[in-house]
Design a protein around this motif. Sequence first.
Motif, PDB file in Angstrom:
ATOM      1  N   ALA A 171       0.879  -1.176   0.000  1.00 27.13           N
ATOM      2  CA  ALA A 171       0.000   0.000   0.000  1.00 27.13           C
ATOM      3  C   ALA A 171       0.915   1.224   0.000  1.00 27.13           C
ATOM      4  O   ALA A 171       1.938   1.233   0.687  1.00 27.13           O
ATOM      5  N   VAL A 172       0.565   2.228  -0.794  1.00 21.44           N
ATOM      6  CA  VAL A 172       1.391   3.422  -0.902  1.00 21.44           C
ATOM      7  C   VAL A 172       0.601   4.616  -0.369  1.00 21.44           C
ATOM      8  O   VAL A 172      -0.600   4.719  -0.604  1.00 21.44           O
ATOM      9  N   VAL A 173       1.282   5.480   0.366  1.00 24.59           N
ATOM     10  CA  VAL A 173       0.658   6.720   0.840  1.00 24.59           C
ATOM     11  C   VAL A 173       1.430   7.881   0.223  1.00 24.59           C
ATOM     12  O   VAL A 173       2.658   7.907   0.286  1.00 24.59           O
ATOM     13  N   VAL A 174       0.719   8.815  -0.398  1.00 22.69           N
ATOM     14  CA  VAL A 174       1.396   9.927  -1.077  1.00 22.69           C
ATOM     15  C   VAL A 174       0.946  11.289  -0.552  1.00 22.69           C
ATOM     16  O   VAL A 174      -0.193  11.474  -0.135  1.00 22.69           O
ATOM     17  N   GLU A 205      -3.568  15.880  -2.558  1.00 15.35           N
ATOM     18  CA  GLU A 205      -3.251  14.456  -2.417  1.00 15.35           C
ATOM     19  C   GLU A 205      -4.145  13.611  -3.318  1.00 15.35           C
ATOM     20  O   GLU A 205      -3.752  12.543  -3.783  1.00 15.35           O
ATOM     21  N   GLN A 206      -5.369  14.100  -3.541  1.00 15.45           N
ATOM     22  CA  GLN A 206      -6.291  13.378  -4.430  1.00 15.45           C
ATOM     23  C   GLN A 206      -5.673  13.232  -5.828  1.00 15.45           C
ATOM     24  O   GLN A 206      -5.713  12.159  -6.429  1.00 15.45           O
ATOM     25  N   GLY A 259      -5.650 -10.634  -6.273  1.00 13.29           N
ATOM     26  CA  GLY A 259      -5.057 -10.045  -7.477  1.00 13.29           C
ATOM     27  C   GLY A 259      -3.900  -9.108  -7.212  1.00 13.29           C
ATOM     28  O   GLY A 259      -3.378  -8.495  -8.136  1.00 13.29           O
ATOM     29  N   GLY A 260      -3.497  -9.000  -5.953  1.00 12.49           N
ATOM     30  CA  GLY A 260      -2.301  -8.208  -5.661  1.00 12.49           C
ATOM     31  C   GLY A 260      -2.410  -6.754  -6.060  1.00 12.49           C
ATOM     32  O   GLY A 260      -1.462  -6.156  -6.566  1.00 12.49           O
ATOM     33  N   GLU A 261      -3.580  -6.159  -5.835  1.00 12.08           N
ATOM     34  CA  GLU A 261      -3.761  -4.753  -6.198  1.00 12.08           C
ATOM     35  C   GLU A 261      -2.984  -3.845  -5.241  1.00 12.08           C
ATOM     36  O   GLU A 261      -3.044  -4.013  -4.029  1.00 12.08           O
ATOM     37  N   VAL A 262      -2.242  -2.901  -5.801  1.00 11.99           N
ATOM     38  CA  VAL A 262      -1.532  -1.911  -4.988  1.00 11.99           C
ATOM     39  C   VAL A 262      -2.504  -0.774  -4.665  1.00 11.99           C
ATOM     40  O   VAL A 262      -3.089  -0.167  -5.573  1.00 11.99           O
ATOM     41  N   ALA A 263      -2.691  -0.514  -3.389  1.00 14.26           N
ATOM     42  CA  ALA A 263      -3.555   0.592  -2.973  1.00 14.26           C
ATOM     43  C   ALA A 263      -2.721   1.857  -2.909  1.00 14.26           C
ATOM     44  O   ALA A 263      -1.651   1.872  -2.308  1.00 14.26           O
ATOM     45  N   VAL A 264      -3.195   2.928  -3.550  1.00 18.13           N
ATOM     46  CA  VAL A 264      -2.505   4.214  -3.481  1.00 18.13           C
ATOM     47  C   VAL A 264      -3.408   5.164  -2.699  1.00 18.13           C
ATOM     48  O   VAL A 264      -4.475   5.555  -3.174  1.00 18.13           O
ATOM     49  N   ILE A 265      -2.980   5.491  -1.484  1.00 13.75           N
ATOM     50  CA  ILE A 265      -3.844   6.219  -0.562  1.00 13.75           C
ATOM     51  C   ILE A 265      -3.417   7.687  -0.485  1.00 13.75           C
ATOM     52  O   ILE A 265      -2.235   7.984  -0.313  1.00 13.75           O
ATOM     53  N   ALA A 266      -4.382   8.570  -0.605  1.00 19.05           N
ATOM     54  CA  ALA A 266      -4.116   9.992  -0.454  1.00 19.05           C
ATOM     55  C   ALA A 266      -3.778  10.256   1.017  1.00 19.05           C
ATOM     56  O   ALA A 266      -4.604  10.014   1.894  1.00 19.05           O
ATOM     57  N   GLY A 267      -2.565  10.737   1.277  1.00 19.60           N
ATOM     58  CA  GLY A 267      -2.172  11.025   2.648  1.00 19.60           C
ATOM     59  C   GLY A 267      -2.802  12.306   3.151  1.00 19.60           C
ATOM     60  O   GLY A 267      -3.521  12.988   2.420  1.00 19.60           O
ATOM     61  N   PHE A 268      -2.592  12.600   4.444  1.00 16.33           N
ATOM     62  CA  PHE A 268      -2.885  13.937   4.983  1.00 16.33           C
ATOM     63  C   PHE A 268      -4.379  14.164   5.195  1.00 16.33           C
ATOM     64  O   PHE A 268      -4.762  15.177   5.760  1.00 16.33           O
ATOM     65  N   GLY A 316      -3.016  18.216   9.213  1.00 17.73           N
ATOM     66  CA  GLY A 316      -2.002  19.203   9.570  1.00 17.73           C
ATOM     67  C   GLY A 316      -0.624  18.774   9.133  1.00 17.73           C
ATOM     68  O   GLY A 316      -0.434  17.728   8.519  1.00 17.73           O
ATOM     69  N   ARG A 317       0.360  19.607   9.441  1.00 19.65           N
ATOM     70  CA  ARG A 317       1.746  19.402   9.011  1.00 19.65           C
ATOM     71  C   ARG A 317       2.232  17.986   9.315  1.00 19.65           C
ATOM     72  O   ARG A 317       1.992  17.463  10.390  1.00 19.65           O
ATOM     73  N   GLY A 318       2.911  17.405   8.349  1.00 15.12           N
ATOM     74  CA  GLY A 318       3.450  16.063   8.537  1.00 15.12           C
ATOM     75  C   GLY A 318       2.378  15.009   8.557  1.00 15.12           C
ATOM     76  O   GLY A 318       2.615  13.866   8.957  1.00 15.12           O
ATOM     77  N   GLY A 319       1.182  15.382   8.116  1.00 15.77           N
ATOM     78  CA  GLY A 319       0.046  14.470   8.205  1.00 15.77           C
ATOM     79  C   GLY A 319       0.201  13.194   7.399  1.00 15.77           C
ATOM     80  O   GLY A 319      -0.306  12.147   7.787  1.00 15.77           O
ATOM     81  N   SER A 320       0.934  13.280   6.289  1.00 21.81           N
ATOM     82  CA  SER A 320       1.057  12.082   5.453  1.00 21.81           C
ATOM     83  C   SER A 320       1.872  10.994   6.143  1.00 21.81           C
ATOM     84  O   SER A 320       1.601   9.806   5.965  1.00 21.81           O
ATOM     85  N   ASP A 321       2.882  11.379   6.940  1.00 23.26           N
ATOM     86  CA  ASP A 321       3.615  10.386   7.731  1.00 23.26           C
ATOM     87  C   ASP A 321       2.643   9.675   8.667  1.00 23.26           C
ATOM     88  O   ASP A 321       2.669   8.451   8.816  1.00 23.26           O
ATOM     89  N   THR A 322       1.782  10.465   9.303  1.00 20.50           N
ATOM     90  CA  THR A 322       0.820   9.909  10.235  1.00 20.50           C
ATOM     91  C   THR A 322      -0.163   8.980   9.510  1.00 20.50           C
ATOM     92  O   THR A 322      -0.484   7.893   9.997  1.00 20.50           O
ATOM     93  N   SER A 323      -0.624   9.407   8.325  1.00 20.14           N
ATOM     94  CA  SER A 323      -1.506   8.555   7.522  1.00 20.14           C
ATOM     95  C   SER A 323      -0.840   7.208   7.263  1.00 20.14           C
ATOM     96  O   SER A 323      -1.465   6.156   7.395  1.00 20.14           O
ATOM     97  N   ALA A 324       0.437   7.258   6.878  1.00 26.15           N
ATOM     98  CA  ALA A 324       1.144   6.030   6.512  1.00 26.15           C
ATOM     99  C   ALA A 324       1.227   5.075   7.696  1.00 26.15           C
ATOM    100  O   ALA A 324       0.958   3.879   7.563  1.00 26.15           O
TER     101      ALA A 324
END
Lengths: 417, 417
Positions: free
Chosen positions: B37-40, B74-75, B128-137, B151-159
């Motif tokens: 799973a990827v968070v961006v 992020e969307q 099917g091994g689908e990779v999830a790409v998640i909007a962070g933050f 808030g700031r640094g939110g994507s780290d927290t999402s991940a």
Amino acid sequence: MARLVMKFGGTSVANVERIRNVARHVKREVEAGHQVAVVVSAMSGKTNELVGWCREASVLHDPREYDAIVASGEQVTSGLLAIVLQDMGIPARSWQGWQLPISTDDAHGSARILDVNGDALVAGMENGGEVAVIAGFQGVNLATGRIATLGRGGSDTSAVAVAAAIKADRCDIYTDVDGVYTTDPRIVPRAKRLDKIAFEEMLEMASLGAKVLQVRSVELAMVHKVRTFVRSSFTDPDAPELKTAGDPPGTLICDEEEIVESEVVTGIAFARDEAQVSIRRVPDKPGIAASVFVPLAEANINVDMIVQNISAEGFTDITFTVPTADFERAKATLAAVKSEVGFETIEGATDVVKISIIGIGMRSHAGVAAKAFKALSERAINIRAISTSEIKISILIDAAYTELAVRTLHSIYGLDA
Amino acid sequence: MARLVMKFGGTSVANVERIRNVARHVKREVEAGHQVAVVVSAMSGKTNELVGWCREASVLHDPREYDAIVASGEQVTSGLLAIVLQDMGIPARSWQGWQLPISTDDAHGSARILDVNGDALVAGMENGGEVAVIAGFQGVNLATGRIATLGRGGSDTSAVAVAAAIKADRCDIYTDVDGVYTTDPRIVPRAKRLDKIAFEEMLEMASLGAKVLQVRSVELAMVHKVRTFVRSSFTDPDAPELKTAGDPPGTLICDEEEIVESEVVTGIAFARDEAQVSIRRVPDKPGIAASVFVPLAEANINVDMIVQNISAEGFTDITFTVPTADFERAKATLAAVKSEVGFETIEGATDVVKISIIGIGMRSHAGVAAKAFKALSERAINIRAISTSEIKISILIDAAYTELAVRTLHSIYGLDA
């Protein structure tokens, strides 16, 4: 007190300053005591930027991902307008398609609206007069939970669908023109703005080249009888004439019953980007039209005007028009089925224009077509093909005569200002 | 086979070309047989552009609208990465916060994650091994259905939150540094990258000035025991050393049990943007600390280091640090309650630095602090204040001695490479 939907396109919300101008239009209606929902497009240029990234990411991109990306443009504008309205002291909030929801089918990239739930909008209006700012162009496919966009002109369609859902008294489409004209004023300077036009007439005007409103939105307005008003977004929002009780300047698209006395002819439309294709000496037998048009449909070529005359000696000619961009492909498609269809030759021309005379009144008036033919003949304009419907006469002529023909017809039907 | 969360920040996804580079990192892990799973984050610069528009719209903008606007960044990235992955033949789809959902509280603009529903992610991985790409933050406040950002640094927290929800084996934070160092390499060139660091140590490092990871994400990782790996996003995704079975270059933040033999001191952190405030001759009676710090809290001033010594003759001194930006306001706040608290004078300094010696091992080692004091004293560095916790010794000194003190401490605890 009326309930209004106000729709603003991309150039009207191109930056925060223009969004503030839009907010002043909204404020005027709120201060007049109306309940208001606003539908907005993306800032002009933004959608193209987003589409460009999608194409850069992959030529063949997943339309569901495309939709998630592109819908973000309207998301931004809806939020910004809500903020500006609040800043002016007007209660407001943004709504995304998935929040209401505006449910669509799964045809991502050109989805159709299945339903708009307007309950939350009405509740907000009734309690505290909250202005709803709705992201246009987008909805959600409830079966999958994914964002879907409506395709070109989708925001007009969103606005009409919202207006139908909340039973709005009027759907105001603010655009860069100040209404619907009897024909293109760039060709006929004496063209005049129509105060009212019936849905059916507007549908013909829209699909025949008057680019004010997308055909889909007019269809939807007709089905749900949404009174749709085309007006300018570039007038001063606080101009005195917009604050009177009477109708503001613009064109109301409405049910024909609301138009007390219809003109025989309402407008003259024309389409330059069509090409003519004719096949000669087709054996006239059952199924022959299908054998010609099914292959074209399968090749995804949009056929417009079709003319087939009665046969002579067991053979007939078939003429039709296609978008100029598809002209060569259409000829090649037909050439491939030549032996099967059994025609003799394919002819065609791209330097043609289709001119249409439109008017609900012609249903009850004889001689409308004859008048046109006579006038064109007097000016030595050769007619290549004719097709008619109840409220429309379409004529295919050489493109060189476009201006002359349009001006002539505009004049003989008494449309000149 | 492992289950991985991979997080990429704004500079790593700044344009489609860089997103393609990110996709190659993802492809490497997928080809190694991992579930991913990827968070961006948003493309770098985009969030600032969106925030700028919000401010232009209104200085005091509705944080709910701000969130709807800013979350669009992020969307876009999540959709683009999904398209690029598909283009490389990897099944992938984007997920917005509201789609999973990632539910948050209603503190719009700096919301806390309440829950992440990872069911759909796991289902996609298993089938099917689908990779999830998640909007962070971003997430959604389920009570209102509105988008909320972290808030700031939110994507780290999402991940980290996603990693906890899907019970990932590791959460890889790809960033512009290649790991966590014993101290800032710009000050101590001989600083070395740590292979492992315990959550508690990282929490001290993060909050004390090592800007690799946001404190919130480390707290969350500690609570849920998410093994978090800090690594570089700028290495070649297909570099051979990244394809071996062993750990790639970087720093693993993990439970202390996983660190076989802890160093006594793991790192030296420092914070330059703190100011010292001291109040002298405070009458030592119950409630006196409250009478000082409650007004500061009410003024929203974040107080860090607090030192109060035992009293002499019924009076004591209290020293604490505040962000330099709040220094004047802190002094004014105290001046306003001077008679109530009954202290004699306020003193302070902004040219100070707080240096912290961090290490889980110091819990079981005596003499760690003494060693520091001796070394600093030998270099004539005056210590203004000292405070300690189980795994940390913080020292306030004059800012001019920052480099000397950090290098000295780094050396005496055997951290030099």
